[in-house]
Design a protein around this motif. Structure first.
Motif, mmCIF file in Angstrom:
data_model
loop_
_atom_site.group_PDB
_atom_site.id
_atom_site.type_symbol
_atom_site.label_atom_id
_atom_site.label_comp_id
_atom_site.label_asym_id
_atom_site.label_seq_id
_atom_site.Cartn_x
_atom_site.Cartn_y
_atom_site.Cartn_z
ATOM 1 N N CYS A 1 0.934 -1.021 -0.350
ATOM 2 C CA CYS A 1 -0.245 0.068 -0.149
ATOM 3 C C CYS A 1 1.125 0.658 0.017
ATOM 4 C CB CYS A 1 -1.284 -0.284 1.357
ATOM 5 S SG CYS A 1 -1.866 1.171 1.603
ATOM 6 N N SER B 1 2.199 1.842 -3.493
ATOM 7 C CA SER B 1 1.641 1.515 -4.846
ATOM 8 C C SER B 1 1.360 2.615 -5.695
ATOM 9 C CB SER B 1 -0.090 1.798 -3.894
ATOM 10 O OG SER B 1 -0.668 3.006 -3.670
ATOM 11 N N ASP B 2 1.693 3.685 -5.886
ATOM 12 C CA ASP B 2 2.373 4.839 -6.328
ATOM 13 C C ASP B 2 3.433 3.857 -7.643
ATOM 14 O OD1 ASP B 2 4.095 5.074 -4.496
ATOM 15 O OD2 ASP B 2 4.394 7.457 -5.055
ATOM 16 N N GLN C 1 2.785 -1.847 -9.001
ATOM 17 C CA GLN C 1 0.985 -2.433 -8.978
ATOM 18 C C GLN C 1 0.835 -3.698 -8.497
ATOM 19 O OE1 GLN C 1 -1.905 -0.724 -9.571
ATOM 20 N NE2 GLN C 1 -0.197 1.059 -9.363
ATOM 21 N N CYS D 1 -1.731 5.002 4.864
ATOM 22 C CA CYS D 1 -1.843 4.958 3.380
ATOM 23 C C CYS D 1 -3.434 4.582 3.540
ATOM 24 C CB CYS D 1 -1.372 3.280 3.443
ATOM 25 S SG CYS D 1 -1.559 2.329 1.727
ATOM 26 N N ARG E 1 -5.815 2.308 -1.593
ATOM 27 C CA ARG E 1 -4.750 1.744 -2.094
ATOM 28 C C ARG E 1 -3.671 -0.089 -1.564
ATOM 29 N NH1 ARG E 1 -1.286 6.611 -0.261
ATOM 30 N NH2 ARG E 1 0.731 5.105 -1.404
#
Length: 121
Positions: free
Chosen positions: A61, A64-65, A68, A106, A110
């Motif tokens: 999480c 997550s940016d 994936q 988070c 996400r």
């Protein structure tokens, strides 16, 4: 035979995969069976699985940016005498992630999806 691949569905869209999910960078596969085997030597499997799964979800999480991910949990020939991992995972996620969401840095949306596969024979 693999009975079905099921997606854990919770009250929040925590582990739901979008209809047009983008390609994943990483799938982590965990396999286990809640049968109490080797508990006297290695400790409680359910506790170890819970800690591992929650750590993975929180770590993914927070990243997550950049990546994936998904977590796939394979329940191998579940015995009829113990709790199924599907139910336990729902409980862990609800108690540890949803109810304590404010403690983590988070957003719930996400968190990566968790897929559960049950192998019966």
């Amino acid at each position: 035979c693999v009975r079905a691949m099921q997606l854990v569905r919770l009250s929040l869209p925590l582990v739901l995969v979008p209809a047009c999910a983008s390609a994943l960078d990483l799938s982590v596969v965990l396999c286990g069976r809640n049968d109490g085997h080797a508990a006297d030597v290695t400790g409680d499997f359910v506790t170890r699985l819970r800690n591992t799964l929650l750590s993975l979800l929180l770590g993914f999480c927070q990243r997550s940016d950049r990546i994936q991910t998904e977590v796939v949990l394979v329940e191998w020939r579940p015995p009829n005498t113990t709790a199924r991992l599907k139910g336990l995972v729902r409980e862990w996620v609800d108690i540890e992630l949803v109810q304590r969401a404010r403690e983590f840095n988070c957003e719930l949306s996400r968190f990566p999806p968790v897929r559960l596969i049950t192998v019966t024979d």
